[in-house]
Write an enzyme that holds these catalytic residues in place. Structure first.
Site, mmCIF file in Angstrom:
data_model
loop_
_atom_site.group_PDB
_atom_site.id
_atom_site.type_symbol
_atom_site.label_atom_id
_atom_site.label_comp_id
_atom_site.label_asym_id
_atom_site.label_seq_id
_atom_site.Cartn_x
_atom_site.Cartn_y
_atom_site.Cartn_z
ATOM 1 N N VAL A 13 23.294 52.491 -41.127
ATOM 2 C CA VAL A 13 24.498 51.662 -41.286
ATOM 3 C C VAL A 13 24.542 51.034 -42.682
ATOM 4 O O VAL A 13 25.588 51.039 -43.346
ATOM 5 C CB VAL A 13 24.558 50.565 -40.196
ATOM 6 C CG1 VAL A 13 25.790 49.697 -40.376
ATOM 7 C CG2 VAL A 13 24.552 51.192 -38.802
ATOM 8 N N LYS A 104 23.813 44.452 -32.102
ATOM 9 C CA LYS A 104 24.252 44.129 -30.719
ATOM 10 C C LYS A 104 23.126 43.495 -29.906
ATOM 11 O O LYS A 104 23.377 42.630 -29.067
ATOM 12 C CB LYS A 104 24.738 45.387 -30.008
ATOM 13 C CG LYS A 104 23.624 46.390 -29.764
ATOM 14 C CD LYS A 104 24.038 47.805 -29.875
ATOM 15 C CE LYS A 104 22.880 48.616 -30.380
ATOM 16 N NZ LYS A 104 23.154 49.927 -30.811
ATOM 17 N N GLU A 128 31.981 42.733 -35.315
ATOM 18 C CA GLU A 128 32.784 43.832 -34.760
ATOM 19 C C GLU A 128 31.959 45.112 -34.598
ATOM 20 O O GLU A 128 32.124 45.851 -33.625
ATOM 21 C CB GLU A 128 33.987 44.097 -35.684
ATOM 22 C CG GLU A 128 34.914 45.202 -35.235
ATOM 23 C CD GLU A 128 35.584 44.902 -33.901
ATOM 24 O OE1 GLU A 128 36.409 44.001 -33.846
ATOM 25 O OE2 GLU A 128 35.258 45.594 -32.900
ATOM 26 N N VAL A 131 29.609 46.473 -31.246
ATOM 27 C CA VAL A 131 30.034 47.221 -30.052
ATOM 28 C C VAL A 131 31.052 48.277 -30.441
ATOM 29 O O VAL A 131 32.077 47.974 -31.059
ATOM 30 C CB VAL A 131 30.704 46.300 -29.003
ATOM 31 C CG1 VAL A 131 30.871 47.038 -27.679
ATOM 32 C CG2 VAL A 131 29.920 45.036 -28.799
ATOM 33 N N GLY A 133 30.932 50.873 -32.536
ATOM 34 C CA GLY A 133 30.994 51.439 -33.895
ATOM 35 C C GLY A 133 32.324 51.156 -34.565
ATOM 36 O O GLY A 133 32.696 49.997 -34.791
ATOM 37 N N GLY A 186 19.817 64.108 -34.111
ATOM 38 C CA GLY A 186 19.887 62.744 -34.648
ATOM 39 C C GLY A 186 20.796 61.817 -33.861
ATOM 40 O O GLY A 186 21.083 60.710 -34.292
ATOM 41 N N LYS A 204 25.957 45.709 -24.832
ATOM 42 C CA LYS A 204 27.331 45.740 -25.363
ATOM 43 C C LYS A 204 28.295 45.127 -24.351
ATOM 44 O O LYS A 204 29.232 44.419 -24.720
ATOM 45 C CB LYS A 204 27.729 47.174 -25.692
ATOM 46 C CG LYS A 204 26.953 47.740 -26.885
ATOM 47 C CD LYS A 204 27.152 49.239 -27.001
ATOM 48 C CE LYS A 204 26.406 49.832 -28.181
ATOM 49 N NZ LYS A 204 26.348 51.292 -28.136
HETATM 50 P P1 NAP Z 1 17.943 51.947 -39.373
HETATM 51 O O1 NAP Z 1 18.506 53.237 -39.852
HETATM 52 O O2 NAP Z 1 16.640 51.950 -38.693
HETATM 53 O O3 NAP Z 1 17.884 50.970 -40.648
HETATM 54 C C1 NAP Z 1 17.236 49.727 -40.597
HETATM 55 C C2 NAP Z 1 17.103 49.203 -42.023
HETATM 56 O O4 NAP Z 1 16.595 47.895 -41.979
HETATM 57 C C3 NAP Z 1 16.153 50.019 -42.893
HETATM 58 O O5 NAP Z 1 16.639 50.096 -44.194
HETATM 59 C C4 NAP Z 1 14.858 49.195 -42.862
HETATM 60 O O6 NAP Z 1 14.113 49.320 -44.048
HETATM 61 C C5 NAP Z 1 15.407 47.802 -42.741
HETATM 62 N N1 NAP Z 1 14.481 46.930 -42.014
HETATM 63 C C6 NAP Z 1 14.193 46.966 -40.684
HETATM 64 N N2 NAP Z 1 13.304 46.000 -40.376
HETATM 65 C C7 NAP Z 1 13.036 45.347 -41.516
HETATM 66 C C8 NAP Z 1 12.202 44.262 -41.852
HETATM 67 N N3 NAP Z 1 11.445 43.641 -40.942
HETATM 68 N N4 NAP Z 1 12.158 43.847 -43.141
HETATM 69 C C9 NAP Z 1 12.917 44.459 -44.079
HETATM 70 N N5 NAP Z 1 13.740 45.503 -43.823
HETATM 71 C C10 NAP Z 1 13.797 45.945 -42.565
HETATM 72 O O7 NAP Z 1 18.974 51.215 -38.398
HETATM 73 P P2 NAP Z 1 20.541 51.492 -38.251
HETATM 74 O O8 NAP Z 1 20.763 52.667 -37.355
HETATM 75 O O9 NAP Z 1 21.186 51.457 -39.579
HETATM 76 O O10 NAP Z 1 20.993 50.204 -37.378
HETATM 77 C C11 NAP Z 1 21.091 48.939 -37.970
HETATM 78 C C12 NAP Z 1 21.786 47.978 -37.007
HETATM 79 O O11 NAP Z 1 23.092 48.434 -36.740
HETATM 80 C C13 NAP Z 1 21.108 47.830 -35.647
HETATM 81 O O12 NAP Z 1 21.266 46.513 -35.213
HETATM 82 C C14 NAP Z 1 21.911 48.772 -34.748
HETATM 83 O O13 NAP Z 1 21.881 48.393 -33.397
HETATM 84 C C15 NAP Z 1 23.293 48.583 -35.332
HETATM 85 N N6 NAP Z 1 24.189 49.700 -35.106
HETATM 86 C C16 NAP Z 1 23.814 50.942 -35.459
HETATM 87 C C17 NAP Z 1 24.698 51.996 -35.289
HETATM 88 C C18 NAP Z 1 24.318 53.387 -35.714
HETATM 89 O O14 NAP Z 1 25.146 54.287 -35.593
HETATM 90 N N7 NAP Z 1 23.129 53.619 -36.250
HETATM 91 C C19 NAP Z 1 25.960 51.766 -34.738
HETATM 92 C C20 NAP Z 1 26.327 50.467 -34.374
HETATM 93 C C21 NAP Z 1 25.431 49.423 -34.583
HETATM 94 P P3 NAP Z 1 13.430 50.714 -44.510
HETATM 95 O O15 NAP Z 1 14.583 51.626 -44.819
HETATM 96 O O16 NAP Z 1 12.652 50.383 -45.719
HETATM 97 O O17 NAP Z 1 12.623 51.176 -43.343
HETATM 98 N N1 HSE Z 2 22.389 53.844 -29.648
HETATM 99 C C1 HSE Z 2 23.783 53.516 -29.708
HETATM 100 C C2 HSE Z 2 24.567 54.582 -28.943
HETATM 101 C C3 HSE Z 2 24.234 53.447 -31.174
HETATM 102 O O1 HSE Z 2 24.017 55.636 -28.599
HETATM 103 O O2 HSE Z 2 25.735 54.347 -28.654
HETATM 104 C C4 HSE Z 2 25.475 52.636 -31.360
HETATM 105 O O3 HSE Z 2 25.351 51.328 -30.926
#
Ligand code: NAP
Ligand code: HSE
Length: 428
Positions: A13, A104, A128, A131, A133, A186, A204
């Protein structure tokens, strides 16, 4: 005028947020008067390759550098997890920085605490992206639909399980095969527990229900069942009877009595939610004035989620420009009672029996004795001496289905009950 943002996290994200902020910076300046610049970004690993171009020194592994930076007035949190994200956000709020988050888990578990500190500090927290995306859900429930009494929420709000169930429906794959494919592509995380066990959807639902029903909802208020026990056989039988199997989150408010549930259910093929496939999400909302609404789109992914994050940043910049950012929110918090979901549903029941004369007649009698009416019946011989029966009942209250299950198990020729699942009504 430039506005400095601090980004916590540069993963899926966070990278989307960096790329979209650069792409839309001029437009944001035109819309709000502020030119957004991501001044610093917190990560764990400073040496990891990033998929976005960054300026030298933009990354830091030290959160204090960002939280204590007086230039930064908005923190965008895309790191995920509870700690240290919670502490960083609380510190940012106490330092009078506005916060936009996609987290979330944190909002579902600590939303009230975070909103309270934001209010005390006169700053805003927007979420926003937490929940659905890219799909606008929080905004419509919080703003556009407030003239309504919202009575029902029903949706597919977890993309991973929807991808798995869609795969199982389309290819006949079993749960483990579909999960492995979701992970390889993925869509599912290495540890898919919170998705497949329904917890992600439940969190959510907590956020959506709190806003829609103007009350405090906790995770423990949600009855949760995931999709681990869904078999390829049930998915195929669902198809045979014109349904698809989905993980459905429901919330209802009946005169102040709330029922909140996440569970697998059969959806009739002509129900709008039946066509929500793959990693897409959808939410059906019923308001007393608006009637029925359906929100649909990409529930996850780098750019879709960044779209929601940046939308919040733009809303915030507009409020800052108008001098109203962080004005006390007129949040209504009503006392409501959480009760088990005991609405009557049709039910799908699959069980195996000895394949011999008279068995089906005795089962039919037993259904009659249990006051359960049959709507659809399928019977197949699965092996020598064993037949499998699938019955879809007419609507029955959930306590009666438990009695039926017990009575079936007591019958001598019933070998096993494999699955009992609700069937969603065609139209609510
Ligand atoms: P991700 O790919 O695992 O990225 C997490 C990032 O945070 C990485 O850059 C990581 O650093 C950094 N990080 C994590 N813990 C840390 C710490 N203790 N200190 C410093 N940096 C830290 O996660 P993501 O999928 O982007 O998701 C991020 C958030 O968005 C979550 O809350 C998730 O629920 C929400 N979300 C995600 C999606 C989705 O499609 N992925 C959709 C809706 C909401 P490094 O890169 O150095 O490891
Ligand atoms: N793990 C979540 C899903 C990502 O599969 O919908 C978005 O919140």
């Amino acid at each position: 005028m430039n506005v400095a943002l601090g980004l916590l996290g540069c993963g899926t994200v966070g990278e989307g947020v960096v790329a979209l902020t650069v792409r839309r910076a001029d437009k944001i300046k035109d819309l709000t008067g502020f030119y957004p610049v991501i001044e610093q970004i917190l990560v764990r690993d400073l040496h990891k390759t990033r998929n976005v171009s960054l300026k030298p020194g933009q990354l830091t592994a030290n959160a204090s550098e960002i939280l204590e930076n007086p230039n930064i007035s908005i923190i965008v949190e895309t790191m995920g997890g509870i700690e240290p994200a919670r502490s960083y956000i609380l510190e940012a709020l106490r330092r009078k920085k506005h916060v936009v988050t996609a987290n979330k888990d944190l909002i579902a578990l600590h939303g009230p605490e975070i909103l309270q500190v934001a209010e005390e500090s006169g700053v805003e927290v927007l979420f926003e992206a937490a929940v659905g995306g890219a799909i606008p859900l929080v905004g419509p429930l919080k703003e556009n639909l407030t003239a309504n009494e919202v009575t029902d929420l029903k949706g597919i709000i977890n993309g991973t399980t929807n991808f798995i169930l869609t795969k199982m429906t389309e290819s006949g794959a079993d749960f483990d095969e579909a999960l492995a494919e979701a992970q390889a592509l993925g869509f599912a995380e290495a540890d898919p527990t919170s998705d497949v066990d329904g917890l992600d959807a439940a969190r959510k639902l907590v956020i959506l229900a709190s806003i829609a029903f103007h009350t405090k909802v906790e995770l423990g208020d949600v009855q949760v069942e995931g999709i681990r026990r869904v078999t390829a056989r049930d998915v195929q039988y669902a198809k045979e009877i014109g349904c698809v199997l989905k993980l459905i989150a429901t919330g209802s408010d009946r005169a102040g009595k709330l029922s909140l549930r996440v569970r697998p259910a059969l959806i009739p093929g002509n129900h709008p939610l039946a066509h929500v496939s793959g990693s897409y999400n959808a939410l059906f909302v019923r308001g007393d004035a608006a009637g029925d609404l359906m929100f649909f789109g990409r529930g996850a992914g780098s750019m879709p989620t960044a779209s929601a994050v940046l939308g919040d940043v733009i809303a915030l910049l507009r409020n800052i420009g108008l001098g109203v950012a962080g004005s006390p929110a007129s949040r209504i918090l009503l006392e409501k009672q959480v009760v088990p979901d005991d609405l009557p549903y049709r039910h799908y029941v699959r069980f195996s029996v000895d394949d011999m004369p008279g068995v089906f007649a005795r089962i039919a009698n037993m259904f009659g004795d249990a006051q359960v009416s049959m709507e659809t019946v399928l019977q197949k011989r699965v092996s020598h001496g064993e037949a499998e029966i699938v019955i879809v009942t007419h609507e029955i209250p959930s306590n009666r289905i438990d009695g039926l299950r017990d009575a079936l198990l007591r019958m001598t020729n019933v070998r096993a009950i494999h699955c009992v699942m609700p069937v969603e009504p065609l139209s609510d």
